[in-house]
Scaffold this motif. Structure first.
Motif, mmCIF file in Angstrom:
data_model
loop_
_atom_site.group_PDB
_atom_site.id
_atom_site.type_symbol
_atom_site.label_atom_id
_atom_site.label_comp_id
_atom_site.label_asym_id
_atom_site.label_seq_id
_atom_site.Cartn_x
_atom_site.Cartn_y
_atom_site.Cartn_z
ATOM 1 N N ILE A 172 0.134 13.909 -1.201
ATOM 2 C CA ILE A 172 -0.281 15.044 -2.031
ATOM 3 C C ILE A 172 -0.262 16.331 -1.214
ATOM 4 O O ILE A 172 0.193 17.385 -1.680
ATOM 5 C CB ILE A 172 -1.684 14.784 -2.622
ATOM 6 N N GLU A 173 -0.746 16.241 0.018
ATOM 7 C CA GLU A 173 -0.764 17.424 0.886
ATOM 8 C C GLU A 173 0.646 17.882 1.236
ATOM 9 O O GLU A 173 0.951 19.081 1.201
ATOM 10 C CB GLU A 173 -1.556 17.104 2.150
ATOM 11 N N ILE A 174 1.516 16.936 1.567
ATOM 12 C CA ILE A 174 2.870 17.291 2.007
ATOM 13 C C ILE A 174 3.717 17.785 0.843
ATOM 14 O O ILE A 174 4.542 18.699 1.006
ATOM 15 C CB ILE A 174 3.527 16.080 2.698
ATOM 16 N N ILE A 180 3.370 6.349 -5.359
ATOM 17 C CA ILE A 180 3.326 6.441 -6.825
ATOM 18 C C ILE A 180 2.080 7.204 -7.280
ATOM 19 O O ILE A 180 2.138 8.062 -8.176
ATOM 20 C CB ILE A 180 3.357 5.027 -7.437
ATOM 21 N N ALA A 181 0.934 6.917 -6.650
ATOM 22 C CA ALA A 181 -0.308 7.594 -7.023
ATOM 23 C C ALA A 181 -0.230 9.088 -6.743
ATOM 24 O O ALA A 181 -0.769 9.902 -7.502
ATOM 25 C CB ALA A 181 -1.485 6.977 -6.273
ATOM 26 N N SER A 207 0.807 -1.220 0.000
ATOM 27 C CA SER A 207 0.000 0.000 0.000
ATOM 28 C C SER A 207 0.841 1.271 0.000
ATOM 29 O O SER A 207 0.494 2.246 -0.696
ATOM 30 C CB SER A 207 -0.932 0.005 1.219
ATOM 31 N N ILE A 208 1.919 1.309 0.759
ATOM 32 C CA ILE A 208 2.704 2.542 0.861
ATOM 33 C C ILE A 208 3.377 2.898 -0.468
ATOM 34 O O ILE A 208 3.267 4.050 -0.926
ATOM 35 C CB ILE A 208 3.718 2.440 2.014
ATOM 36 N N PRO A 209 4.066 1.974 -1.143
ATOM 37 C CA PRO A 209 4.601 2.342 -2.468
ATOM 38 C C PRO A 209 3.512 2.740 -3.461
ATOM 39 O O PRO A 209 3.695 3.678 -4.233
ATOM 40 C CB PRO A 209 5.321 1.063 -2.922
ATOM 41 N N ASP A 258 -2.045 6.738 -11.101
ATOM 42 C CA ASP A 258 -2.946 7.177 -10.030
ATOM 43 C C ASP A 258 -4.331 6.557 -10.197
ATOM 44 O O ASP A 258 -4.921 6.036 -9.248
ATOM 45 C CB ASP A 258 -3.030 8.705 -10.043
ATOM 46 N N HIS A 259 -4.865 6.589 -11.411
ATOM 47 C CA HIS A 259 -6.192 6.026 -11.656
ATOM 48 C C HIS A 259 -6.188 4.510 -11.433
ATOM 49 O O HIS A 259 -7.143 3.952 -10.879
ATOM 50 C CB HIS A 259 -6.650 6.350 -13.078
#
Length: 331
Positions: free
Chosen positions: A221-223, A143-144, A137-139, A153-154
């Motif tokens: 995305i936020e960071i 990537i997304a 999940s983390i990678p 991402d999709h």
């Protein structure tokens, strides 16, 4: 001069006072959470005890159909089932406080001992599923986030939605049909080697993976839009260093937090997974004991599960409060 030295002498005191207040709030916070944990465990024990005694009479299961009424009453008296339910509950609470849940009606052995014998297998399964979910999940989340609104991402989002939508029991059955029956790559049930845990762990991982991937993506995305990330890039740092040394470290804080609160889901998923894959853990023992109306074993297993979940949540709460003072002060 004296006045200036006086200011220097008294300057550390506010900081020390702040540390003392922070320590006091932390102790109060931990005590408050411990009190909540005791209430939760008591509530779970009460509900479990009450529901179990609505099932069939275990005496009728242990004795053959041709048993006489006198034999039934004698065994019920020996097992203590002839007493009022309130008396039995008080006795149950006293035994639970000592770690004594009585003997299994079927195995005639201490119920807690039976549960603890199988607990390592359940924890191994839960830890394997959790580790596999984190590794994937983390990678995917990183990537997304890096390739936001692109094909990667999709694709990751579709994978996460599918994983969250699939019922765990259906997924486990599909894994058995594909990898054990059709392809004959992995065993369909049992335990004994590393190959036996791959399919059960994969089922648990897929059920946990979507929430971890989506949380990692949103945090990344936020960071990545923060000023210190732009500063790191402006200094000429490699993109891999910016992503993993600066951005991912901060993004993992809420991920670690949610893992603590998902521990209960891991154990809940283990009940389904162990039953389908015939995995010799506590969850499958609970299912067998429910069908056999073996009250002591079910009560011991539920109490141990409740204690593990409460401790995991308590440690998560305390860790979050230690990392983020606003959490404990706000509560």
């Amino acid at each position: 001069m004296a006045h200036g030295s006086g200011r220097k002498f008294f300057a550390p005191q506010p900081s020390a006072m702040g540390d003392e207040l922070s320590s006091g709030f932390m102790k109060s916070y931990i005590l408050y959470r411990l009190f909540q944990a005791v209430i939760v465990i008591w509530g779970i024990s009460f509900i479990t005890f009450s529901l179990l005694h609505l099932f069939r009479d275990p005496v009728l299961i242990l004795l053959p159909p041709e048993a006489t009424r006198e034999e039934v009453e004698t065994l019920r008296r020996e097992m203590g089932l002839d007493r009022p339910i309130a008396v039995r509950y008080v006795k149950f609470l006293g035994g639970m406080a000592r770690g004594d849940f009585g003997k299994s009606f079927v195995a005639q052995r201490p119920a807690l001992g039976l549960v603890m014998e199988r607990m390592p297998m359940t924890l191994w399964l839960a830890a394997s599923g959790l580790l596999l979910a984190v590794i994937i999940s983390i990678p995917l989340g990183v990537i997304a986030a890096v390739r936001r609104n692109r094909l990667a991402d999709h694709s990751a989002s579709v994978f996460a939605v599918l994983g969250q939508a699939m019922p765990l029991f259906w997924l486990d059955i599909m894994l058995i049909i594909i990898f054990a029956v059709k392809l004959r790559l992995l065993p369909a049930s049992g335990a004994g080697s590393f190959r036996h845990i791959i399919l059960p762990a994969a089922g648990i991982a897929v059920s946990l993976l979507p929430i971890l991937m989506r949380l990692t993506r949103s945090r990344m995305i936020e960071i990545l839009s923060q000023d210190y990330i732009r500063t790191a890039r402006a200094k000429g740092l490699r993109e891999s260093a910016v992503l993993f040394r600066h951005a991912l470290r901060n993004a993992l804080i809420p991920v670690v937090t949610i893992l603590g609160f998902q521990f209960g889901m891991l154990l809940g998923g283990a009940v389904i997974t162990e039953t389908i894959f015939a995995w010799p853990g506590v969850a499958s023992l609970v299912v067998e004991s429910i069908f056999n109306s073996d009250f002591p074993v079910v009560q011991a297993a539920v109490a141990v599960f409740a204690l593990l979940i409460v401790l995991a949540n308590l440690l998560t709460d305390v860790t979050v409060a230690w990392l983020d003072p606003k959490t404990r002060f706000g509560s």
